[in-house]
Scaffold this motif. Structure first.
Motif, PDB file in Angstrom:
ATOM      1  N   LYS A   1       0.829  -1.212   0.000  1.00 28.83           N
ATOM      2  CA  LYS A   1       0.000   0.000   0.000  1.00 28.83           C
ATOM      3  C   LYS A   1       0.860   1.256   0.000  1.00 28.83           C
ATOM      4  CE  LYS A   1      -3.907  -2.004   2.560  1.00 28.83           C
ATOM      5  NZ  LYS A   1      -4.668  -1.954   3.838  1.00 28.83           N
ATOM      6  N   LEU A   2       1.926   1.240   0.773  1.00 25.38           N
ATOM      7  CA  LEU A   2       2.761   2.427   0.905  1.00 25.38           C
ATOM      8  C   LEU A   2       3.651   2.662  -0.304  1.00 25.38           C
ATOM      9  CD1 LEU A   2       3.908   2.053   4.641  1.00 25.38           C
ATOM     10  CD2 LEU A   2       2.225   3.670   3.739  1.00 25.38           C
ATOM     11  N   SER A   3       4.118   1.568  -0.937  1.00 24.94           N
ATOM     12  CA  SER A   3       5.121   1.706  -2.006  1.00 24.94           C
ATOM     13  C   SER A   3       4.569   1.510  -3.404  1.00 24.94           C
ATOM     14  CB  SER A   3       6.246   0.686  -1.781  1.00 24.94           C
ATOM     15  OG  SER A   3       5.775  -0.640  -2.006  1.00 24.94           O
ATOM     16  N   GLY A   4       3.452   0.809  -3.512  1.00 21.35           N
ATOM     17  CA  GLY A   4       2.944   0.464  -4.835  1.00 21.35           C
ATOM     18  C   GLY A   4       3.663  -0.713  -5.461  1.00 21.35           C
TER      19      GLY A   4
ATOM     20  N   GLY B   1      14.683   0.654   1.863  1.00 14.85           N
ATOM     21  CA  GLY B   1      13.492   1.416   1.498  1.00 14.85           C
ATOM     22  C   GLY B   1      13.689   2.204   0.229  1.00 14.85           C
ATOM     23  N   ARG B   2      14.933   2.597  -0.051  1.00 16.69           N
ATOM     24  CA  ARG B   2      15.209   3.315  -1.305  1.00 16.69           C
ATOM     25  C   ARG B   2      14.954   2.419  -2.518  1.00 16.69           C
ATOM     26  NH1 ARG B   2      17.621   8.315  -0.241  1.00 16.69           N
ATOM     27  NH2 ARG B   2      16.775   8.837   1.821  1.00 16.69           N
ATOM     28  N   THR B   3      15.134   1.108  -2.337  1.00 19.24           N
ATOM     29  CA  THR B   3      14.818   0.170  -3.418  1.00 19.24           C
ATOM     30  C   THR B   3      13.336   0.239  -3.758  1.00 19.24           C
ATOM     31  OG1 THR B   3      16.565  -1.318  -2.662  1.00 19.24           O
ATOM     32  CG2 THR B   3      14.889  -2.261  -4.116  1.00 19.24           C
ATOM     33  N   LEU B   4      12.518   0.510  -2.745  1.00 20.41           N
ATOM     34  CA  LEU B   4      11.068   0.633  -2.962  1.00 20.41           C
ATOM     35  C   LEU B   4      10.670   2.081  -3.221  1.00 20.41           C
ATOM     36  CD1 LEU B   4       9.756  -1.784  -0.174  1.00 20.41           C
ATOM     37  CD2 LEU B   4      10.434  -2.298  -2.526  1.00 20.41           C
ATOM     38  N   GLU B   5      11.690   2.952  -3.459  1.00 17.93           N
ATOM     39  CA  GLU B   5      11.513   4.353  -3.836  1.00 17.93           C
ATOM     40  C   GLU B   5      10.919   5.201  -2.720  1.00 17.93           C
ATOM     41  OE1 GLU B   5       9.540   4.693  -7.597  1.00 17.93           O
ATOM     42  OE2 GLU B   5      10.855   3.234  -8.581  1.00 17.93           O
ATOM     43  N   PHE B   6      11.194   4.833  -1.469  1.00 15.29           N
ATOM     44  CA  PHE B   6      10.805   5.684  -0.346  1.00 15.29           C
ATOM     45  C   PHE B   6      11.866   6.775  -0.173  1.00 15.29           C
ATOM     46  CE2 PHE B   6       8.601   1.727   1.181  1.00 15.29           C
ATOM     47  CZ  PHE B   6       7.314   2.250   1.141  1.00 15.29           C
ATOM     48  N   LYS B   7      11.448   8.022  -0.238  1.00 15.57           N
ATOM     49  CA  LYS B   7      12.361   9.143  -0.021  1.00 15.57           C
ATOM     50  C   LYS B   7      12.136   9.780   1.349  1.00 15.57           C
ATOM     51  CE  LYS B   7      14.295   9.015  -4.117  1.00 15.57           C
ATOM     52  NZ  LYS B   7      15.734   8.685  -4.274  1.00 15.57           N
TER      53      LYS B   7
ATOM     54  N   ARG C   1      18.974  12.278   6.502  1.00 12.43           N
ATOM     55  CA  ARG C   1      19.715  13.509   6.219  1.00 12.43           C
ATOM     56  C   ARG C   1      21.027  13.237   5.491  1.00 12.43           C
ATOM     57  NH1 ARG C   1      18.067  14.589  11.786  1.00 12.43           N
ATOM     58  NH2 ARG C   1      16.430  16.164  11.822  1.00 12.43           N
ATOM     59  N   THR C   2      21.598  12.057   5.721  1.00 11.53           N
ATOM     60  CA  THR C   2      22.917  11.774   5.145  1.00 11.53           C
ATOM     61  C   THR C   2      22.903  10.614   4.158  1.00 11.53           C
ATOM     62  OG1 THR C   2      23.409  10.353   7.037  1.00 11.53           O
ATOM     63  CG2 THR C   2      24.128  12.636   7.172  1.00 11.53           C
ATOM     64  N   LEU C   3      21.792   9.908   4.064  1.00  8.87           N
ATOM     65  CA  LEU C   3      21.756   8.724   3.214  1.00  8.87           C
ATOM     66  C   LEU C   3      22.007   9.073   1.750  1.00  8.87           C
ATOM     67  CD1 LEU C   3      21.302   5.704   2.844  1.00  8.87           C
ATOM     68  CD2 LEU C   3      18.837   6.127   2.786  1.00  8.87           C
ATOM     69  N   ASP C   4      21.328  10.077   1.250  1.00 13.43           N
ATOM     70  CA  ASP C   4      21.499  10.439  -0.158  1.00 13.43           C
ATOM     71  C   ASP C   4      22.931  10.855  -0.456  1.00 13.43           C
ATOM     72  OD1 ASP C   4      18.890   9.943  -1.047  1.00 13.43           O
ATOM     73  OD2 ASP C   4      18.202  11.865  -0.270  1.00 13.43           O
TER      74      ASP C   4
ATOM     75  N   GLN D   1       5.446   5.015  21.360  1.00 14.56           N
ATOM     76  CA  GLN D   1       6.865   5.226  21.675  1.00 14.56           C
ATOM     77  C   GLN D   1       7.743   4.606  20.590  1.00 14.56           C
ATOM     78  OE1 GLN D   1       8.191   3.484  25.351  1.00 14.56           O
ATOM     79  NE2 GLN D   1      10.333   3.942  24.945  1.00 14.56           N
ATOM     80  N   ILE D   2       7.387   3.405  20.140  1.00 14.14           N
ATOM     81  CA  ILE D   2       8.150   2.730  19.082  1.00 14.14           C
ATOM     82  C   ILE D   2       8.169   3.600  17.824  1.00 14.14           C
ATOM     83  CG2 ILE D   2       8.248   0.710  17.578  1.00 14.14           C
ATOM     84  CD1 ILE D   2       6.836  -0.836  19.894  1.00 14.14           C
ATOM     85  N   LYS D   3       7.004   4.086  17.448  1.00 13.37           N
ATOM     86  CA  LYS D   3       6.903   4.906  16.247  1.00 13.37           C
ATOM     87  C   LYS D   3       7.741   6.174  16.374  1.00 13.37           C
ATOM     88  CE  LYS D   3       2.706   5.356  14.516  1.00 13.37           C
ATOM     89  NZ  LYS D   3       1.228   5.524  14.488  1.00 13.37           N
ATOM     90  N   SER D   4       7.697   6.784  17.551  1.00 10.72           N
ATOM     91  CA  SER D   4       8.451   8.017  17.760  1.00 10.72           C
ATOM     92  C   SER D   4       9.947   7.781  17.623  1.00 10.72           C
ATOM     93  CB  SER D   4       8.132   8.580  19.153  1.00 10.72           C
ATOM     94  OG  SER D   4       8.968   9.675  19.457  1.00 10.72           O
ATOM     95  N   VAL D   5      10.447   6.717  18.253  1.00  7.82           N
ATOM     96  CA  VAL D   5      11.881   6.418  18.190  1.00  7.82           C
ATOM     97  C   VAL D   5      12.298   6.118  16.756  1.00  7.82           C
ATOM     98  CG1 VAL D   5      13.661   4.768  18.880  1.00  7.82           C
ATOM     99  CG2 VAL D   5      12.029   5.614  20.569  1.00  7.82           C
ATOM    100  N   LEU D   6      11.526   5.291  16.068  1.00 12.17           N
ATOM    101  CA  LEU D   6      11.871   4.921  14.697  1.00 12.17           C
ATOM    102  C   LEU D   6      11.850   6.133  13.771  1.00 12.17           C
ATOM    103  CD1 LEU D   6       9.981   1.518  14.218  1.00 12.17           C
ATOM    104  CD2 LEU D   6      12.396   1.892  14.752  1.00 12.17           C
ATOM    105  N   LYS D   7      10.867   6.990  13.961  1.00 12.79           N
ATOM    106  CA  LYS D   7      10.767   8.162  13.084  1.00 12.79           C
ATOM    107  C   LYS D   7      11.957   9.093  13.282  1.00 12.79           C
ATOM    108  CE  LYS D   7       7.682  11.880  11.616  1.00 12.79           C
ATOM    109  NZ  LYS D   7       6.441  12.638  11.892  1.00 12.79           N
ATOM    110  N   LEU D   8      12.331   9.329  14.535  1.00  9.37           N
ATOM    111  CA  LEU D   8      13.486  10.188  14.804  1.00  9.37           C
ATOM    112  C   LEU D   8      14.757   9.624  14.196  1.00  9.37           C
ATOM    113  CD1 LEU D   8      12.862  11.251  18.512  1.00  9.37           C
ATOM    114  CD2 LEU D   8      12.962  12.772  16.540  1.00  9.37           C
ATOM    115  N   GLU D   9      14.958   8.321  14.386  1.00 13.20           N
ATOM    116  CA  GLU D   9      16.156   7.682  13.835  1.00 13.20           C
ATOM    117  C   GLU D   9      16.148   7.725  12.314  1.00 13.20           C
ATOM    118  OE1 GLU D   9      18.927   5.906  14.993  1.00 13.20           O
ATOM    119  OE2 GLU D   9      18.602   6.727  16.977  1.00 13.20           O
ATOM    120  N   GLU D  10      14.984   7.479  11.736  1.00 17.26           N
ATOM    121  CA  GLU D  10      14.879   7.450  10.281  1.00 17.26           C
ATOM    122  C   GLU D  10      15.128   8.844   9.692  1.00 17.26           C
ATOM    123  OE1 GLU D  10      11.779   5.620   6.941  1.00 17.26           O
ATOM    124  OE2 GLU D  10      11.229   5.700   9.057  1.00 17.26           O
TER     125      GLU D  10
END
Length: 959
Positions: A306-309, A378-384, A426-429, A412-421
């Motif tokens: 659903k998220l990536s198509g 996730g970049r393989t699935l074109e998530f930016k 910021r530097t992955l690209d 809490q899990i979502k918050s931690v993952l989002k911050l880390e992600e």
């Protein structure tokens, strides 16, 4: 079970089976495990939590486990254990995604006997479950037993007992045990906890999955037997039963244990793949035996689609000429990404739910590597943009019934993952761009060679390094240089294994040796810098530092400068010039969050203040360097939960005045993300008053009125009779007034209080308020406990579900659901009891230290502890036994009765014995008692005579 059961049905059928066999179903242990040498690792096997029982360090009291589903025999247990294998001896991380069965997190189903049943029962029940209950085709089932190779000094003797039990089972259905029982050596069929200690033979169950009919074709069965304990994935082990019956001594001998144990482990995902992949054992010709092609992973895959198509199609990559498994086609790359992301989501979510967060050292850094690996795929699935955290909801919905912690800690899990992600994005690209530039260089002949060492010739262009290694046959292998790998790691946050993975996908090697050298140099620099920057300071020294500028009312992140790194006892903290974190003060707990510097993230677990200086306490010893500029980010969901609870305390204070009295004045409060407490002077509230307070607070919340604050001179605030404050407290010339309702800066709200805390912007943000407790805390002082927002919503929903179940007659399923709900309530009660017991033990230890300092007379402590219960008195006595080598007699009068405890160290037992002391003094309080020479207890009803009883004890012991 149905013809093709779901994973949930398979798991539950295992637990139900052993529940029938009188096993206590115990909860999964935390995935964080501290090994016996003190190393912080992951729980990697179901037996980890039972090691103290196997070693005889504690009794097999599994019927007292918190959250048990069923009380069986206290010497039998069964469970499903969350296991993580992503570091150390067991490390499957690099293989995840490339095949059908590797995971970093998996479930281990197990049943355990602690000195109870042994081989006959364990094997018989394994047969009953696998063959008779689950209906595995017996012609495809093989058992292994231990057969030592004496030429290799294998320990112990052949496990003939296990062979005989299996032989009887196979013969009973007309199968030849000589075919279906396979001998295994020490490597395959002898389990050891370590070089010494409990150990024993094991018997495994293997399944032949090769196509073709079996029936009673012995030749086909013999062919299957030859695959057992081999490398062919078409014949796999599903269950291992370990028989712990020996103790390996330092001298190299194997002595029989006085108590024999059973320790089993079954791979849950693997069993699901076999049952579902063969369509309930009906189709071995077209079987798709893949852990990922089960409903264990399907809900996550569906959400990813659903998220990536993109669509998952179960393709698998093959090995290239170098022997590396590398996806080539676009679909292979997509499918590898699906498997990696789904697996890593489970690992990170369960670890965070169990209190382990991504970080910079040991297992915390392993989690960070796992997350960054998932984000890269996730970049393989074109998530930016951040996507990973969005998958937590579906995982919590799928697994929350079995592992409730992943549901309760979901936000809490979502918050931690989002911050880390977000941090890694910021530097992955930039990192990928640097890597691709190096790859382009590696394929170019436009290089300038320079002399290297050890057969390596370094070639440079535009500052990007590659390495050409001359092989023995004269050919050249192009490699990504250690310098580039280190730069990607150090500056861009790429774990080395991620760089290695990208290199492998490009058909390139990597210069690991140089990378390791550079890493070691960095560690040495960091160590020296840490010694230079970190200062052990006193509170007075901190107070002299420059004040921290707090901007957290309006901002949750900022670029700030590190002024100091300080060490206070076992804690490391940083002082910043500016902070968005609220420092604990006035009842509001301090903020958590993180500091980000390049590739490194430093989690903040607490913020406090000394004078006007904020201290940001970090997880672990690592800290950013002094004078560095870092990004400070507050844990926003946690902050907002605190703000909801803090703002509602003001409304609660107002409601108390409306319902109880204007004289109901605040005496203290505590505000955390989970709840609030509010102390006030008053008599006990009636049920109607409690209901009226809750109603009024919620009416004000629903009105969605503005919450604002302004600074005014203290004298002006004191003169305004509408502003509430503890005017006996010390305030500065300017004070902060928080008002609800009215117009900003007009001081015309219906609630106005001096307060330095953080708040919502309107009452509507609070959501819902529930008053959950009202009790006395001191003479004339009452305490209200309450919850707001999501905490209140979850509690209300749980109550509504329970009331629905209780209303009227229930169906059979409703009855089952009711039983489950009641079990959950009992679980919560046990958790509370466990927490209270732990707190009581801590208090008892503190009391013991106090008594040793003040109450020792002639090697004896004889004390009336006051209005406490017998368990507390026993706790104090036990704490004293650990460090006081004398005689102890304690009295307690909690609950209107007397408890008497006596403890006598061994060297004093010739003079007096504990049992004799209690027998001599218990009749004085109208009771009786006794015990052993070293420990005894008794009691009575006459609390007025407890001092007389203790006086008699002093005479008996000569104190």
């Amino acid at each position: 079970m149905s013809a093709v059961p779901t994973a949930a049905q398979i798991r539950q059928s295992f637990l139900d089976f052993f529940k029938e066999k009188q096993h206590t179903i115990v909860p999964s242990d935390n995935v964080g495990y501290t090994s016996r040498d003190g190393a912080r690792i992951f729980t990697n096997a179901g037996m980890n939590q039972f090691v103290p029982i196997f070693l005889g360090e504690r009794s097999a009291d599994v019927d007292t486990w918190p959250g048990v589903l069923h009380k069986g025999l206290p010497t039998r247990a069964a469970d499903t254990q969350k296991c993580i294998r992503a570091g150390g001896k067991h490390n499957d991380l690099e293989d995840v995604g490339l095949d059908t069965y590797h995971h970093t997190l998996f479930e281990m189903l197990g049943n355990w006997s602690f000195g109870d049943y042994f081989k006959k029962e364990a094997i018989s029940w394994a047969w009953e479950l696998v063959i008779e209950r689950w209906k595995f085709p017996p012609t495809r089932v093989f058992a292994t037993i231990y057969q030592p190779d004496k030429s290799k000094n294998d320990p112990a003797e052949r496990d003939q007992e296990a062979w005989d039990i299996w032989a009887e089972k196979f013969r009973s259905i007309g199968l030849d045990p000589e075919i279906h029982i396979v001998n295994g050596n020490k490597k395959d069929n002898f389990w050891m906890m370590g070089d010494t200690g409990p150990c024993g033979p094991c018997t495994e169950i293997h399944i032949d999955l090769t196509p073709g009919p079996r029936d009673l074709d012995e030749e086909r069965q013999r062919a299957g037997a030859k695959l057992v304990n081999g490398s062919d994935a078409s014949c796999i082990e599903i269950w291992n039963n370990v028989f712990i019956q020996y103790n390996a001594t330092p001298e190299g001998t194997f002595e029989p244990l006085p108590a024999k144990h059973v320790d089993t482990g079954m791979g849950f995902e693997r069993v699901c793949s076999i049952i579902q992949g063969t369509k309930g054992f009906t189709d071995f010709e077209n079987a798709k035996i893949s852990n990922y092609d089960t409903d264990v992973f399907k809900p996550i895959f569906d959400e990813l689609t659903k998220l990536s198509g993109k669509e998952y199609k179960s393709t698998l990559p093959k090995a290239n000429e170098q022997g590396h498994v590398v996806p080539v086609s676009e679909q292979e790359k997509i499918d590898v990404a699906f498997r990696v992301i789904a697996d890593h989501l489970r690992t990170l979510s369960f670890a965070i739910a169990d209190g382990i967060q991504p970080g910079n050292s040991d297992r915390n850094y392993t989690l960070r590597r796992i997350l960054r690996r998932a984000v890269k795929y996730g970049r393989t699935l074109e998530f930016k943009e951040p996507f990973f955290y969005k998958l937590v909801d579906v995982l919590a919905a799928q697994m929350g019934d079995v592992f409730p912690e992943v549901r309760t800690k979901k936000e809490q899990i979502k918050s931690v993952l989002k911050l880390e992600e977000e941090s890694f994005n910021r530097t992955l690209d930039k990192g990928i761009a640097l890597f691709e530039k190096a790859v382009s260089l590696a394929s170019s002949n436009d290089t300038t060679p320079s002399k290297g060492s050890d057969g390596l010739t370094y070639s440079t262009k535009d500052g990007e390094l590659i390495v050409s290694k001359k092989n023995a046959d004269g050919s050249t292998t192009k490699m990504i240089s250690g310098e580039l790998a280190f730069r990607l790691y150090d500056q861009e946050g790429f774990p080395f294994d991620l760089t290695e993975l990208m290199a492998r996908e490009q058909g390139l090697g990597i210069d690991r040796a140089t990378f390791n050298e550079l890493m070691e140099e960095q560690r040495e620099r960091a160590r020296k810098a840490g010694e230079k920057n970190k200062q052990v300071v006193s509170v007075s020294e901190i107070e002299t530092k420059a004040p921290t500028k707090f901007i957290g009312y309006d901002a949750l992140e900022a670029d700030v400068k590190v002024l100091e790194v300080v060490s206070m006892k076992d804690k490391t903290a940083v002082v910043l010039d500016v902070s968005t974190c609220y420092a604990e003060m006035g009842g509001q707990i301090g903020d958590a969050g993180q500091l980000i510097l390049g590739a490194n993230t430093y989690p903040i677990n607490a913020t406090t203040k000394v004078g006007n200086t904020w201290l940001h306490f970090l997880d672990g010893d690592e800290a950013p360097a002094v004078d560095s500029t870092v990004k400070l980010i507050v844990d926003a969901p946690r902050r907002h939960a605190i703000e909801r609870h803090h703002t509602v305390t003001h409304i609660l204070h107002w409601a108390l005045h409306e319902v109880v009295s204007k004289d109901a004045t605040q005496k203290g409060s505590s505000v955390t993300p989970d709840k609030l407490t509010f102390d006030f002077n008053s008599g006990a509230l009636t049920a109607q008053q409690i209901a009226d307070i809750e109603r009024l607070v919620n009416e004000r919340i629903v009105a969605n009125e503005p919450v604002s604050w302004t600074e005014v001179p203290y004298v002006e605030a004191k003169a305004n009779k509408g502003i509430m404050a503890l005017f006996g407290e010390k305030y500065g010339d300017l004070v902060r007034v928080v008002q609800i309702g009215g117009q900003r800066n007009k001081l015309d709200g219906w609630s106005m209080e001096l307060c330095g805390g953080t708040h919502t912007r309107s009452t509507g943000e609070i959501g819902l308020f529930r008053l959950v407790g009202e009790s006395a805390v001191a003479a004339g002082v009452r305490r209200i406990e309450a919850i707001a927002g999501l905490e209140a919503y979850n509690a209300a929903r749980a109550d509504a579900e329970l009331l629905k179940l209780l209303a009227g007659k229930v169906s059979a399923q409703g009855a089952a659901d009711l039983e489950k709900k009641l079990e959950q309530i009992l679980t919560q009660q046990k958790e509370l009891e466990k927490a209270l017991k732990a707190a009581q033990q801590r208090e008892a230890s503190t009391k013991a230290r106090e008594l040793m300092a003040k109450a020792v007379i002639n090697n004896a402590i004889v004390v009336h502890l006051g209005d406490v219960d017998a368990d507390y008195a026993v706790g104090v006595a036990e704490a004293l036994k650990a460090s006081f080598n004398g005689i102890v007699v304690l009295g307690a009068t909690g609950g209107g009765s007397v408890a008497l405890i006596a403890s006598v160290a061994k060297e004093h037992q010739g003079k007096v014995q504990a049992g004799k002391i209690i027998q001599g003094i218990a009749p004085i309080v109208g009771g009786k008692g006794g015990g052993k020479p070293d420990f005894a207890r008794g009691g009575g009803k006459d609390v007025s005579k407890v001092d007389a009883a203790l006086a008699e004890a002093r005479k008996l012991i000569g104190a």
